[in-house]
Design a protein around this motif. Sequence first.
Motif, PDB file in Angstrom:
ATOM      1  N   ILE A 176      56.155  44.567  68.396  1.00 15.98           N
ATOM      2  CA  ILE A 176      56.455  43.984  67.125  1.00 15.98           C
ATOM      3  C   ILE A 176      57.851  43.267  67.282  1.00 15.98           C
ATOM      4  O   ILE A 176      58.087  42.103  66.621  1.00 15.98           O
ATOM      5  CB  ILE A 176      56.676  45.074  65.843  1.00 15.98           C
ATOM      6  CG1 ILE A 176      55.309  45.784  65.599  1.00 15.98           C
ATOM      7  CG2 ILE A 176      57.274  44.361  64.712  1.00 15.98           C
ATOM      8  CD1 ILE A 176      55.406  47.047  64.740  1.00 15.98           C
ATOM      9  N   ARG A 177      58.709  43.843  67.892  1.00 15.55           N
ATOM     10  CA  ARG A 177      59.981  43.263  68.070  1.00 15.55           C
ATOM     11  C   ARG A 177      60.041  42.212  68.926  1.00 15.55           C
ATOM     12  O   ARG A 177      60.454  40.974  68.616  1.00 15.55           O
ATOM     13  CB  ARG A 177      60.759  44.386  68.814  1.00 15.55           C
ATOM     14  CG  ARG A 177      62.415  44.254  68.788  1.00 15.55           C
ATOM     15  CD  ARG A 177      63.260  45.308  69.398  1.00 15.55           C
ATOM     16  NE  ARG A 177      63.050  46.537  68.899  1.00 15.55           N
ATOM     17  CZ  ARG A 177      62.500  47.683  69.624  1.00 15.55           C
ATOM     18  NH1 ARG A 177      61.915  47.298  70.786  1.00 15.55           N
ATOM     19  NH2 ARG A 177      62.355  48.723  68.985  1.00 15.55           N
ATOM     20  N   THR A 178      59.383  42.286  70.174  1.00 18.41           N
ATOM     21  CA  THR A 178      59.616  41.350  71.091  1.00 18.41           C
ATOM     22  C   THR A 178      58.506  39.997  70.637  1.00 18.41           C
ATOM     23  O   THR A 178      58.738  38.674  70.904  1.00 18.41           O
ATOM     24  CB  THR A 178      59.179  41.604  72.616  1.00 18.41           C
ATOM     25  OG1 THR A 178      57.735  41.905  72.524  1.00 18.41           O
ATOM     26  CG2 THR A 178      59.772  42.670  73.179  1.00 18.41           C
ATOM     27  N   GLU A 179      57.353  40.258  69.998  1.00 19.01           N
ATOM     28  CA  GLU A 179      56.905  39.085  69.405  1.00 19.01           C
ATOM     29  C   GLU A 179      57.343  38.503  68.154  1.00 19.01           C
ATOM     30  O   GLU A 179      56.729  37.483  67.601  1.00 19.01           O
ATOM     31  CB  GLU A 179      55.370  39.598  69.157  1.00 19.01           C
ATOM     32  CG  GLU A 179      54.940  39.565  71.037  1.00 19.01           C
ATOM     33  CD  GLU A 179      53.374  40.350  70.622  1.00 19.01           C
ATOM     34  OE1 GLU A 179      52.392  39.768  69.863  1.00 19.01           O
ATOM     35  OE2 GLU A 179      52.988  41.470  71.413  1.00 19.01           O
ATOM     36  N   GLY A 180      58.369  39.167  67.427  1.00 19.43           N
ATOM     37  CA  GLY A 180      58.871  38.665  66.121  1.00 19.43           C
ATOM     38  C   GLY A 180      57.751  38.968  65.101  1.00 19.43           C
ATOM     39  O   GLY A 180      57.922  37.787  64.325  1.00 19.43           O
ATOM     40  N   LEU A 181      57.171  40.021  65.164  1.00 18.39           N
ATOM     41  CA  LEU A 181      56.158  40.102  63.964  1.00 18.39           C
ATOM     42  C   LEU A 181      56.762  40.478  62.903  1.00 18.39           C
ATOM     43  O   LEU A 181      57.781  41.148  63.032  1.00 18.39           O
ATOM     44  CB  LEU A 181      55.160  41.154  64.488  1.00 18.39           C
ATOM     45  CG  LEU A 181      54.366  40.462  65.686  1.00 18.39           C
ATOM     46  CD1 LEU A 181      53.281  41.475  66.384  1.00 18.39           C
ATOM     47  CD2 LEU A 181      53.481  38.826  65.578  1.00 18.39           C
ATOM     48  N   ASP A 182      56.184  40.488  61.828  1.00 18.34           N
ATOM     49  CA  ASP A 182      56.614  40.828  60.212  1.00 18.34           C
ATOM     50  C   ASP A 182      55.897  42.125  59.964  1.00 18.34           C
ATOM     51  O   ASP A 182      54.792  41.900  59.666  1.00 18.34           O
ATOM     52  CB  ASP A 182      56.585  39.786  59.252  1.00 18.34           C
ATOM     53  CG  ASP A 182      57.167  40.245  57.894  1.00 18.34           C
ATOM     54  OD1 ASP A 182      58.011  40.984  57.851  1.00 18.34           O
ATOM     55  OD2 ASP A 182      56.598  39.557  57.063  1.00 18.34           O
ATOM     56  N   LEU A 183      56.763  43.226  59.970  1.00 21.56           N
ATOM     57  CA  LEU A 183      56.214  44.452  59.519  1.00 21.56           C
ATOM     58  C   LEU A 183      55.793  44.624  57.898  1.00 21.56           C
ATOM     59  O   LEU A 183      56.945  44.666  57.292  1.00 21.56           O
ATOM     60  CB  LEU A 183      56.873  45.545  60.191  1.00 21.56           C
ATOM     61  CG  LEU A 183      56.418  47.129  59.618  1.00 21.56           C
ATOM     62  CD1 LEU A 183      55.056  47.154  60.488  1.00 21.56           C
ATOM     63  CD2 LEU A 183      57.383  48.262  60.077  1.00 21.56           C
ATOM     64  N   ALA A 184      54.861  44.508  57.544  1.00 23.89           N
ATOM     65  CA  ALA A 184      54.597  44.554  56.140  1.00 23.89           C
ATOM     66  C   ALA A 184      54.476  45.962  55.612  1.00 23.89           C
ATOM     67  O   ALA A 184      54.676  46.177  54.344  1.00 23.89           O
ATOM     68  CB  ALA A 184      53.275  43.626  55.720  1.00 23.89           C
ATOM     69  N   ALA A 185      53.914  46.906  56.365  1.00 21.69           N
ATOM     70  CA  ALA A 185      53.796  48.140  55.613  1.00 21.69           C
ATOM     71  C   ALA A 185      53.249  49.023  57.106  1.00 21.69           C
ATOM     72  O   ALA A 185      52.959  48.762  58.157  1.00 21.69           O
ATOM     73  CB  ALA A 185      52.429  48.154  54.986  1.00 21.69           C
ATOM     74  N   ILE A 186      53.801  50.277  56.784  1.00 25.79           N
ATOM     75  CA  ILE A 186      53.355  51.530  57.618  1.00 25.79           C
ATOM     76  C   ILE A 186      52.110  52.117  56.724  1.00 25.79           C
ATOM     77  O   ILE A 186      52.314  52.539  55.611  1.00 25.79           O
ATOM     78  CB  ILE A 186      54.363  52.409  58.077  1.00 25.79           C
ATOM     79  CG1 ILE A 186      55.299  51.757  58.901  1.00 25.79           C
ATOM     80  CG2 ILE A 186      53.838  53.655  58.827  1.00 25.79           C
ATOM     81  CD1 ILE A 186      56.588  52.451  59.287  1.00 25.79           C
ATOM     82  N   VAL A 187      50.941  52.257  57.495  1.00 25.30           N
ATOM     83  CA  VAL A 187      49.980  53.122  56.673  1.00 25.30           C
ATOM     84  C   VAL A 187      49.361  54.239  57.316  1.00 25.30           C
ATOM     85  O   VAL A 187      49.051  54.083  58.563  1.00 25.30           O
ATOM     86  CB  VAL A 187      48.731  52.086  56.246  1.00 25.30           C
ATOM     87  CG1 VAL A 187      47.869  52.682  55.191  1.00 25.30           C
ATOM     88  CG2 VAL A 187      49.500  50.553  55.667  1.00 25.30           C
ATOM     89  N   LEU A 188      49.116  55.165  56.530  1.00 21.65           N
ATOM     90  CA  LEU A 188      48.785  56.611  57.281  1.00 21.65           C
ATOM     91  C   LEU A 188      47.450  57.053  56.899  1.00 21.65           C
ATOM     92  O   LEU A 188      47.065  57.191  55.547  1.00 21.65           O
ATOM     93  CB  LEU A 188      49.797  57.646  57.083  1.00 21.65           C
ATOM     94  CG  LEU A 188      51.208  57.085  57.163  1.00 21.65           C
ATOM     95  CD1 LEU A 188      52.172  58.314  57.065  1.00 21.65           C
ATOM     96  CD2 LEU A 188      51.223  56.993  59.043  1.00 21.65           C
ATOM     97  N   THR A 189      46.404  57.240  57.771  1.00 20.80           N
ATOM     98  CA  THR A 189      44.990  57.676  57.133  1.00 20.80           C
ATOM     99  C   THR A 189      44.954  59.105  57.069  1.00 20.80           C
ATOM    100  O   THR A 189      44.284  59.387  56.000  1.00 20.80           O
ATOM    101  CB  THR A 189      44.063  57.430  58.337  1.00 20.80           C
ATOM    102  OG1 THR A 189      44.409  58.398  59.357  1.00 20.80           O
ATOM    103  CG2 THR A 189      43.801  56.052  58.818  1.00 20.80           C
ATOM    104  N   HIS A 190      45.872  60.044  57.476  1.00 18.83           N
ATOM    105  CA  HIS A 190      46.001  61.273  57.180  1.00 18.83           C
ATOM    106  C   HIS A 190      47.411  61.723  57.956  1.00 18.83           C
ATOM    107  O   HIS A 190      47.974  61.045  58.525  1.00 18.83           O
ATOM    108  CB  HIS A 190      44.886  62.173  57.540  1.00 18.83           C
ATOM    109  CG  HIS A 190      44.316  62.179  59.043  1.00 18.83           C
ATOM    110  ND1 HIS A 190      44.255  61.023  59.735  1.00 18.83           N
ATOM    111  CD2 HIS A 190      44.203  63.423  59.887  1.00 18.83           C
ATOM    112  CE1 HIS A 190      43.880  61.382  61.095  1.00 18.83           C
ATOM    113  NE2 HIS A 190      44.097  62.822  61.070  1.00 18.83           N
ATOM    114  N   ALA A 191      47.851  63.066  57.621  1.00 18.81           N
ATOM    115  CA  ALA A 191      48.904  63.496  57.952  1.00 18.81           C
ATOM    116  C   ALA A 191      49.011  64.442  59.295  1.00 18.81           C
ATOM    117  O   ALA A 191      49.904  65.127  59.498  1.00 18.81           O
ATOM    118  CB  ALA A 191      49.701  64.198  56.835  1.00 18.81           C
TER     119      ALA A 191
END
Length: 215
Positions: A40-55
Amino acid sequence: MDVRTFTGGGFGQNAYLTVCGRSVAAIDPGAAAPRMADAIRTEGLDLAAIVLTHAHVDHIEGVHEIHALAPDAPIWIHPDALPMYRALPHQAAAFGLHVAAQPEPTHRLSHGQRLEIGDCTLEVRDAPGHAPGHVILVAPDASFAIVGDVVFQGSIGRTDLPGGDFHRLMKSIREEVLTLPDTTVLYSGHGPPTTVGDERVGNPFLVPHYGGELA
Ligand SMILES: [Zn+2]
Ligand SMILES: [Zn+2]
């Protein structure tokens, strides 16, 4: 929308990055989260969300690595999964692991919701049985679904952990997974991707011929 896989840890857990243009969602950041964060960092991507299927510990132990990239990005989880999420250090101890508590989720998932990731959306479907508050995420054209530990290539999620329920899991698979087109690619929490069609005819837990419950 593209899907990239980051596998790591003793559980061989798959974390996924769904990519829509430059916007990404980090799904189930586990042991491979540092590599995902690097991408994410090196490609300069934009983190829109962290999503968790379960815990379960293997699906959430890397949340802090991704969260540190963009502390304002929402962290989504189903409310029924929150107690297990907050009890992570105790949960990890049951496996002989030491894992610190993770950043508190900011947003709650619910059945039928559509998460916006850049110009793309992911549809949320409740699919409990393997763990409380388990959800799957379906691409709008049903080209793929991220199914966590609901179903795997040739297998299904275990139901012997706290909050597990075999019959509820089978209902979730029947109503939320097998209702998708046969061509839908399933990205599981462990192991390789498969398709709805392949599991419908070949998964021994789902095929009556092999003693499974449904077809
Ligand atoms: Zn699990
Ligand atoms: Zn898992």
